[in-house]
Write an enzyme that holds these catalytic residues in place. Structure first.
Site, PDB file in Angstrom:
ATOM      1  CB  CYS A 137     -80.333 -50.543  40.974  1.00 42.07           C
ATOM      2  SG  CYS A 137     -79.914 -50.837  39.279  1.00 42.07           S
ATOM      3  NE  ARG A 188     -78.257 -47.755  46.178  1.00 42.71           N
ATOM      4  CZ  ARG A 188     -77.283 -48.241  47.137  1.00 42.71           C
ATOM      5  NH1 ARG A 188     -77.028 -47.574  48.211  1.00 42.71           N
ATOM      6  NH2 ARG A 188     -76.666 -49.125  46.876  1.00 42.71           N
ATOM      7  CD1 TRP A 230     -76.831 -44.954  36.899  1.00 41.22           C
ATOM      8  CD2 TRP A 230     -75.708 -46.663  36.726  1.00 41.22           C
ATOM      9  NE1 TRP A 230     -75.277 -44.768  36.210  1.00 41.22           N
ATOM     10  CE2 TRP A 230     -74.783 -45.705  36.125  1.00 41.22           C
ATOM     11  CE3 TRP A 230     -74.978 -48.282  36.629  1.00 41.22           C
ATOM     12  CZ2 TRP A 230     -73.484 -46.171  35.607  1.00 41.22           C
ATOM     13  CZ3 TRP A 230     -73.731 -48.443  36.181  1.00 41.22           C
ATOM     14  CH2 TRP A 230     -72.968 -47.326  35.643  1.00 41.22           C
ATOM     15  CG  ASN A 262     -77.872 -52.564  43.663  1.00 40.15           C
ATOM     16  OD1 ASN A 262     -77.155 -52.093  42.500  1.00 40.15           O
ATOM     17  ND2 ASN A 262     -77.374 -51.942  44.852  1.00 40.15           N
ATOM     18  N   GLY A 263     -76.912 -54.620  41.058  1.00 37.56           N
ATOM     19  CA  GLY A 263     -75.695 -55.163  40.943  1.00 37.56           C
ATOM     20  C   GLY A 263     -75.438 -56.036  39.508  1.00 37.56           C
ATOM     21  CD  GLU A 280     -63.123 -32.859  42.664  1.00 32.67           C
ATOM     22  OE1 GLU A 280     -62.885 -34.059  42.094  1.00 32.67           O
ATOM     23  OE2 GLU A 280     -64.226 -32.512  42.947  1.00 32.67           O
ATOM     24  CE  LYS A 299     -67.049 -32.675  41.357  1.00 27.98           C
ATOM     25  NZ  LYS A 299     -66.734 -33.447  42.351  1.00 27.98           N
ATOM     26  CD  GLU A 328     -69.245 -35.387  38.977  1.00 31.27           C
ATOM     27  OE1 GLU A 328     -69.686 -36.496  38.838  1.00 31.27           O
ATOM     28  OE2 GLU A 328     -68.460 -35.054  39.875  1.00 31.27           O
ATOM     29  CG  HIS A 378     -43.823 -33.233  28.508  1.00 26.08           C
ATOM     30  ND1 HIS A 378     -42.680 -33.400  27.951  1.00 26.08           N
ATOM     31  CD2 HIS A 378     -43.721 -32.598  29.646  1.00 26.08           C
ATOM     32  CE1 HIS A 378     -41.812 -32.981  28.626  1.00 26.08           C
ATOM     33  NE2 HIS A 378     -42.407 -32.291  29.767  1.00 26.08           N
ATOM     34  CE  LYS A 418     -73.119 -38.058  46.511  1.00 26.65           C
ATOM     35  NZ  LYS A 418     -72.228 -37.234  46.138  1.00 26.65           N
TER      36      LYS A 418
HETATM   37  O1  M6R Z   1     -68.786 -42.782  47.078  1.00 24.54           O
HETATM   38  P1  M6R Z   1     -67.613 -42.678  47.062  1.00 24.54           P
HETATM   39  O2  M6R Z   1     -66.727 -41.582  47.302  1.00 24.54           O
HETATM   40  O3  M6R Z   1     -66.745 -43.954  46.892  1.00 24.54           O
HETATM   41  O4  M6R Z   1     -67.544 -42.504  45.078  1.00 24.54           O
HETATM   42  C1  M6R Z   1     -66.440 -42.201  44.209  1.00 24.54           C
HETATM   43  C2  M6R Z   1     -66.887 -41.753  43.105  1.00 24.54           C
HETATM   44  O5  M6R Z   1     -67.994 -42.481  42.412  1.00 24.54           O
HETATM   45  C3  M6R Z   1     -67.454 -40.195  43.349  1.00 24.54           C
HETATM   46  O6  M6R Z   1     -66.471 -39.579  43.955  1.00 24.54           O
HETATM   47  C4  M6R Z   1     -67.673 -39.736  41.778  1.00 24.54           C
HETATM   48  O7  M6R Z   1     -66.357 -39.527  41.007  1.00 24.54           O
HETATM   49  C5  M6R Z   1     -68.261 -38.211  41.993  1.00 24.54           C
HETATM   50  N1  M6R Z   1     -69.497 -38.427  41.042  1.00 24.54           N
HETATM   51  C6  M6R Z   1     -67.517 -37.165  41.779  1.00 24.54           C
HETATM   52  O8  M6R Z   1     -68.111 -35.877  41.864  1.00 24.54           O
END
Ligand code: M6R
Length: 608
Positions: A2, A27, A74, A98-99, A480, A484, A487, A503, A603
């Site tokens: 948040c 956030r 969030w 936040n938390g 990755e 991508k 998400e 496997h 984020k």
């Molecule tokens: O801020 P950070 O790099 O520590 O964040 C880690 C992950 O939360 C971040 O890479 C997340 O997986 C992204 N949304 C991927 O695109």
């Protein structure tokens, strides 16, 4: 997760609070709210969904007041409804948080037994209710804050208003970051310096366990025991990073296209291009002396670390232990205090990564941070900071931070190889020359493949699932690619080591399954081609991402082949990131999803 912002001063605050929330929306963005004190009363506006809804509400029903706290959420406890949105009010107390308050249920039971009635499903409401009870018991605002902080456990950044002290904001930090900003007859509070950048560049970060009392005239900072403490006042560089989308439809698109430029900045910091040598910035850890390296991170940053592991092992013959931070910190890994540990994070605030860092610090390891936010908690908690210099990444899906993390890890691994004597000066020069070529190659690849990726994305957008395959450093890249795609487009996708296909995952292959094969013509190429044969034999629709040599060597029929230039194995992961980023981006655009702020994500993840 948040975002929190607060202002106390001599001018109306609500509009400025909402503007500051816009810079914190990365956030969390499922609901938002703002509270002020006016005419001796607390008042608030809250709205479900994006900040725009709160702005609309405020336009129709303005909120006066010279002091206020605001929040973008969030959701952790309780659905993202207006009722669960912060600020939470109880009996003359307003709280944003936040938390996670870990012992909220136990406190709630005690308060209910004492006659309290709860109106939300949030953990935060216990803070408001507990403070209200402590005030009813006769404590003043500061005393109540101190007593409340002794009762709660967990991770929190808090901002509190009491209706009967209309010139004071109380704040506390245990875990998620909180910065105090200094103005003229005004004081500010924010989850990060970017939120405060239009107000001030003079800030103080609260330490873990600190709490603070802000008035228009200044701030008192206290430690957990209530003793006054002094924390450094610093000039933040966040203002230099105020950003917009430029001519792009989304921040993610802009960030994809910024990569050649930001990678060249990042490399400029670690590499001396006149000598073609890795520079001193890469040796802030004494790689020659350490017996091993531990790497930990989350999400995309973890996948960058996994690629880094291949490089450190290959070029520096340095054993690497790596795990996602949420597992790493609980695994009881036998780590030598002589070793070093690298923590990779774009935000520098990820709770699990920070906890892993503290775990390694307690064990006595040398701590290095590969971070984008150089003022972040992870950076400030480290012995050596390796900035990735990507500039602010606003899109929730990480793109340029990933390739900049890779560029920095590549330079560190080459530098480590030199320091350990596992590569010669001449080999270092050759590798550095490859790194130096990267920005130019990236720019030409982005230009060349864009139309093809867009038309392929039109097809992928019709699918329910997708599989990504790769070997060597292309294996983490396959993961990755899948991350991508899922998400931002919400299409189910998995990345596998190509050799693992038979496997289990091969059972999923049929004529509806797109299989994205990432295969530069490297030492694994022939083996990956055999795995591709297995897919083709079962009717899978292959999207083949390869280079010129690979395209010439493969005779297999594919749904589509994307041909990239031949590049050295060291820089291939950065170059091959581009088609997978563009494929995910355009697919999400065709699906009509919220590309920059996909559902359920945030984020910066400052909770476990
Ligand atoms: O801020 P950070 O790099 O520590 O964040 C880690 C992950 O939360 C971040 O890479 C997340 O997986 C992204 N949304 C991927 O695109």
């Amino acid at each position: 997760m948040c975002g929190i912002v607060a202002i106390v001063g001599t001018r109306p605050v609500s509009e400025r609070l909402v503007d500051a929330l816009k810079r914190l929306e990365y956030r969390g963005y499922d609901s938002a709210g703002v509270a002020t004190i006016h005419d001796g009363q607390l008042d608030r506006r809250r709205a479900e969904g994006k900040l725009f809804n709160l702005e609309t509400k405020l336009a129709g029903d303005p909120l006066p007041g010279l002091i206020g706290i605001a929040h973008t959420r969030w959701a952790t406890h309780g659905a993202p409804t207006e009722n669960n949105a912060h600020p939470h009010f109880t009996d003359g107390v307003a709280v944003v948080h936040n938390g996670i308050i870990e012992n909220f249920s136990e406190i709630k039971d005690t308060l209910i037994a004492d006659g309290a009635t709860f109106s939300t499903q949030t953990d935060t409401e216990v803070v408001a209710q507990l403070l209200a009870k402590l005030r009813r018991d006769g404590l003043d605002g500061r005393e109540a804050m101190q007593a409340m902080l002794r009762s709660v456990t967990g991770a929190y950044a808090l901002a509190v208003l009491f209706a009967d002290t209309p010139g004071t904001i109380l704040a506390a930090r245990s875990g998620p970051p909180l910065a105090v900003g200094y103005g003229e007859q005004e004081m500010f509070l924010g989850s990060d310096a970017i939120a405060l950048a239009p107000f001030t560049n003079e800030i103080t970060y609260l330490n873990d366990g600190d709490w603070a009392v802000l008035t228009a005239d200044g701030v008192d900072i206290l430690d957990h025991d209530g003793n006054p403490v002094t924390r450094p006042r610093q000039v933040s560089i966040a203002a230099a990073y105020m950003v917009d989308k430029g001519n792009h439809r989304h921040f993610m698109e802009k960030e994809i296209y910024e990569q050649p430029e930001v990678i060249s900045h990042a490399l400029g910091h670690y590499v001396d291009f006149t000598e073609n040598r890795v520079s001193a910035a890469a040796s802030a850890i004494d790689f020659a002396r350490i017996p091993s390296l531990a790497i930990s991170a989350c999400g995309t940053a973890y996948l960058a670390g996994l690629i880094g592991k291949y490089w450190f092992e290959r070029y520096a013959r340095l054993p690497v232990e790596i795990d996602v931070a949420s597992e790493f910190r609980y695994r009881d890994i036998p780590l030598s205090p002589d070793a070093a540990a690298l923590f990779i994070s774009q935000s520098g605030e990820t709770a699990d990564t920070l906890a892993s860092l503290r775990y390694c610090k307690d064990l006595g390891l040398t701590i290095g941070a590969v971070v984008n936010a150089s003022e972040s908690t992870i950076a400030r908690s480290s012995d050596a900071v390796f900035p990735i210099l990507a500039g602010p990444e606003i899109g929730v899906a990480s793109t340029k931070a990933f390739t900049c993390q890779l560029a920095v890890l590549a330079a560190l691994a080459v530098g480590a190889g030199r320091a350990r004597g596992t590569i010669s000066i001449e080999e270092e020069r050759v590798l550095v020359r490859h790194l130096a070529e990267m920005p130019r190659i990236m720019a030409s690849v982005l230009n060349a493949i864009q139309p093809k990726m867009e038309s392929l994305a039109r097809e992928l957008a019709k699918c329910q699932d997708a599989i990504y395959l790769g070997r060597g450093t292309s294996f983490p890249l396959a993961m990755e690619g899948a991350l991508k795609l899922k998400e931002i487009s919400y299409i189910h996708a998995e990345g596998y080591a190509a050799g693992e296909l038979k496997h289990g995952p091969i059972a999923l292959i049929d004529e509806n399954m797109p299989v994205i094969v990432i295969a530069p013509h490297d030492r694994f190429f022939e083996k990956t081609i055999s795995n591709m044969q297995e897919v083709a034999a079962r009717g899978g629709r292959i999207i083949f991402i390869t280079d010129e040599r690979g395209a010439a060597a493969s005779k297999l029929e594919t749904m589509s082949t994307i041909v990239l230039p031949n590049v050295d194995e060291l820089i291939a992961p950065m170059i091959f990131s581009l088609p997978i980023q563009l494929l995910a981006y355009h697919t999400a655009v065709f699906m009509g999803t919220d590309v920059d702020q996909p559902r359920n994500l945030a984020k910066s993840v400052t909770v476990e």
